[in-house]
Scaffold this active site. Structure first.
Site, PDB file in Angstrom:
ATOM      1  N   ARG A 295      -1.696  10.348   3.243  1.00 54.33           N
ATOM      2  CA  ARG A 295      -2.786  10.491   2.282  1.00 54.33           C
ATOM      3  C   ARG A 295      -4.089  10.891   2.955  1.00 54.33           C
ATOM      4  O   ARG A 295      -5.102  11.062   2.255  1.00 54.33           O
ATOM      5  CB  ARG A 295      -3.010   9.161   1.566  1.00 54.33           C
ATOM      6  CG  ARG A 295      -2.370   9.065   0.179  1.00 54.33           C
ATOM      7  CD  ARG A 295      -2.599   7.655  -0.282  1.00 54.33           C
ATOM      8  NE  ARG A 295      -2.620   7.431  -1.693  1.00 54.33           N
ATOM      9  CZ  ARG A 295      -1.596   6.962  -2.408  1.00 54.33           C
ATOM     10  NH1 ARG A 295      -0.435   6.770  -1.851  1.00 54.33           N
ATOM     11  NH2 ARG A 295      -1.739   6.689  -3.684  1.00 54.33           N
TER      12      ARG A 295
ATOM     13  N   LYS B 281       5.182  11.572  -8.706  1.00 53.82           N
ATOM     14  CA  LYS B 281       5.872  11.562  -7.408  1.00 53.82           C
ATOM     15  C   LYS B 281       6.988  10.521  -7.395  1.00 53.82           C
ATOM     16  O   LYS B 281       8.104  10.817  -6.957  1.00 53.82           O
ATOM     17  CB  LYS B 281       4.877  11.250  -6.267  1.00 53.82           C
ATOM     18  CG  LYS B 281       3.734  12.247  -6.135  1.00 53.82           C
ATOM     19  CD  LYS B 281       2.866  11.959  -4.913  1.00 53.82           C
ATOM     20  CE  LYS B 281       2.135  10.626  -4.959  1.00 53.82           C
ATOM     21  NZ  LYS B 281       1.080  10.538  -5.999  1.00 53.82           N
TER      22      LYS B 281
ATOM     23  N   ARG C   2       0.836  -3.219 -12.701  1.00 53.74           N
ATOM     24  CA  ARG C   2       0.113  -2.667 -11.555  1.00 53.74           C
ATOM     25  C   ARG C   2      -1.371  -2.876 -11.781  1.00 53.74           C
ATOM     26  O   ARG C   2      -1.962  -2.292 -12.680  1.00 53.74           O
ATOM     27  CB  ARG C   2       0.430  -1.170 -11.389  1.00 53.74           C
ATOM     28  CG  ARG C   2       1.748  -0.934 -10.687  1.00 53.74           C
ATOM     29  CD  ARG C   2       1.938   0.528 -10.364  1.00 53.74           C
ATOM     30  NE  ARG C   2       0.861   1.063  -9.529  1.00 53.74           N
ATOM     31  CZ  ARG C   2       0.971   2.181  -8.836  1.00 53.74           C
ATOM     32  NH1 ARG C   2       2.100   2.860  -8.835  1.00 53.74           N
ATOM     33  NH2 ARG C   2      -0.033   2.626  -8.123  1.00 53.74           N
TER      34      ARG C   2
ATOM     35  N   ARG D  65      -9.335   6.508  -7.715  1.00 57.29           N
ATOM     36  CA  ARG D  65      -8.170   7.027  -6.992  1.00 57.29           C
ATOM     37  C   ARG D  65      -8.159   8.560  -7.007  1.00 57.29           C
ATOM     38  O   ARG D  65      -7.750   9.191  -6.045  1.00 57.29           O
ATOM     39  CB  ARG D  65      -6.894   6.432  -7.589  1.00 57.29           C
ATOM     40  CG  ARG D  65      -6.813   4.922  -7.337  1.00 57.29           C
ATOM     41  CD  ARG D  65      -5.694   4.281  -8.102  1.00 57.29           C
ATOM     42  NE  ARG D  65      -4.407   4.713  -7.615  1.00 57.29           N
ATOM     43  CZ  ARG D  65      -3.302   4.770  -8.351  1.00 57.29           C
ATOM     44  NH1 ARG D  65      -3.344   4.431  -9.624  1.00 57.29           N
ATOM     45  NH2 ARG D  65      -2.181   5.160  -7.826  1.00 57.29           N
TER      46      ARG D  65
ATOM     47  N   ARG E   1       1.457   4.822 -18.490  1.00 60.27           N
ATOM     48  CA  ARG E   1       2.183   3.995 -17.517  1.00 60.27           C
ATOM     49  C   ARG E   1       1.689   2.551 -17.580  1.00 60.27           C
ATOM     50  O   ARG E   1       2.490   1.616 -17.522  1.00 60.27           O
ATOM     51  CB  ARG E   1       1.998   4.558 -16.100  1.00 60.27           C
ATOM     52  CG  ARG E   1       2.771   3.791 -15.059  1.00 60.27           C
ATOM     53  CD  ARG E   1       2.925   4.596 -13.778  1.00 60.27           C
ATOM     54  NE  ARG E   1       1.728   4.546 -12.966  1.00 60.27           N
ATOM     55  CZ  ARG E   1       1.546   5.264 -11.856  1.00 60.27           C
ATOM     56  NH1 ARG E   1       2.474   6.118 -11.451  1.00 60.27           N
ATOM     57  NH2 ARG E   1       0.450   5.155 -11.162  1.00 60.27           N
TER      58      ARG E   1
HETATM   59  P1  AMP Z   1       0.715   4.458  -4.888  1.00 60.74           P
HETATM   60  O1  AMP Z   1       1.750   3.549  -5.425  1.00 60.74           O
HETATM   61  O2  AMP Z   1       1.267   5.485  -3.934  1.00 60.74           O
HETATM   62  O3  AMP Z   1      -0.157   5.066  -5.951  1.00 60.74           O
HETATM   63  O4  AMP Z   1      -0.265   3.559  -3.993  1.00 60.74           O
HETATM   64  C1  AMP Z   1      -0.987   2.474  -4.552  1.00 60.74           C
HETATM   65  C2  AMP Z   1      -2.134   2.073  -3.624  1.00 60.74           C
HETATM   66  O5  AMP Z   1      -1.608   1.667  -2.351  1.00 60.74           O
HETATM   67  C3  AMP Z   1      -3.115   3.196  -3.301  1.00 60.74           C
HETATM   68  O6  AMP Z   1      -4.114   3.358  -4.276  1.00 60.74           O
HETATM   69  C4  AMP Z   1      -3.676   2.702  -1.971  1.00 60.74           C
HETATM   70  O7  AMP Z   1      -4.609   1.646  -2.164  1.00 60.74           O
HETATM   71  C5  AMP Z   1      -2.450   2.115  -1.308  1.00 60.74           C
HETATM   72  N1  AMP Z   1      -1.709   3.146  -0.543  1.00 60.74           N
HETATM   73  C6  AMP Z   1      -0.466   3.628  -0.791  1.00 60.74           C
HETATM   74  N2  AMP Z   1      -0.103   4.554   0.113  1.00 60.74           N
HETATM   75  C7  AMP Z   1      -1.169   4.675   0.953  1.00 60.74           C
HETATM   76  C8  AMP Z   1      -1.441   5.489   2.085  1.00 60.74           C
HETATM   77  N3  AMP Z   1      -0.548   6.396   2.525  1.00 60.74           N
HETATM   78  N4  AMP Z   1      -2.638   5.327   2.702  1.00 60.74           N
HETATM   79  C9  AMP Z   1      -3.547   4.434   2.284  1.00 60.74           C
HETATM   80  N5  AMP Z   1      -3.361   3.644   1.208  1.00 60.74           N
HETATM   81  C10 AMP Z   1      -2.194   3.756   0.549  1.00 60.74           C
END
Ligand code: AMP
Length: 190
Positions: free
Chosen positions: A88, A13, A135, A146, A127
């Site tokens: 989400r 994404k 990260r 996740r 990654r």
């Molecule tokens: P991402 O970079 O989108 O994979 O997000 C990394 C982490 O941030 C996720 O595993 C969640 O812990 C948190 N996170 C990101 N976006 C959301 C969301 N829309 N709702 C809840 N937690 C989020």
């Protein structure tokens, strides 16, 4: 145009969002990036989000929706937004409907990037190696969490947006170029 990129962790994404920013002048709204910035800044939101993120769980709907609402008040979003990693949960999707209505914006498409779980682990490991482990949530253990969270809480959005007629699905397991081309076809047909 305002679009959502929907897909499991490691689906690409962020990569596709960056390409849409470069190619179409859209603004990327990544809640993951915003939450990581809050953690780095040590803000109240960041302090609340840190442990939850490290465990691969979801930050509360209230916190995330608040962050998105503030971001949507900035003038650059008028160029069009790519929601990356938001919504989400169903509660977030409903909150987004309300926010968009309040702010006079509309959702043009939800692009689901479909990738089998078996492929994702390899991608996340790559990654993690490339980013030198910057990260904290890019490891096999957290990825399993996740993915579980994705299937339980986020995958229901596919039916939600299927019902509104905005859902478009692309094969996210193809190459970056091919996925970009499929997404371009979807957006050009809107
Ligand atoms: P991402 O970079 O989108 O994979 O997000 C990394 C982490 O941030 C996720 O595993 C969640 O812990 C948190 N996170 C990101 N976006 C959301 C969301 N829309 N709702 C809840 N937690 C989020």
């Amino acid at each position: 145009m305002n679009i959502i990129l929907l897909g499991p962790p490691g689906a690409g994404k962020g990569t596709q969002a960056a390409r849409l920013v470069a190619g179409r002048g859209l603004v990327q709204l990544s809640t993951g990036d915003m939450l990581r910035a809050a953690v780095a800044a040590g803000s109240e939101v960041g302090r609340k989000a840190k442990t939850v993120m490290e465990a691969g769980q979801l930050v509360s709907d209230e916190i995330v929706t608040g962050v998105v609402s503030e971001r949507l008040d900035q003038p650059d979003v008028r160029k069009g937004v790519i929601f990356d990693g938001f919504p989400r949960t169903l509660a977030q999707a409903e909150a987004l409907d309300r926010l968009l209505a309040e702010k006079g914006m509309r959702l043009d498409a939800v692009v689901e990037m479909r990738v089998d779980d078996s492929l994702l682990l390899g991608r996340i490991e790559t990654r993690a190696a490339e980013t030198g482990g910057t990260r904290a949530d890019d490891n096999a253990e957290t990825l399993k969490n996740r993915l579980g969270v994705y299937h339980e809480q986020t995958a229901p959005l596919i039916a939600y947006y299927g019902g509104t007629g905005t859902l478009r699905t692309v094969d996210g397991s193809a190459s970056i170029e091919e996925v970009s081309a499929r997404i371009a076809e979807v957006l050009d047909a809107l």
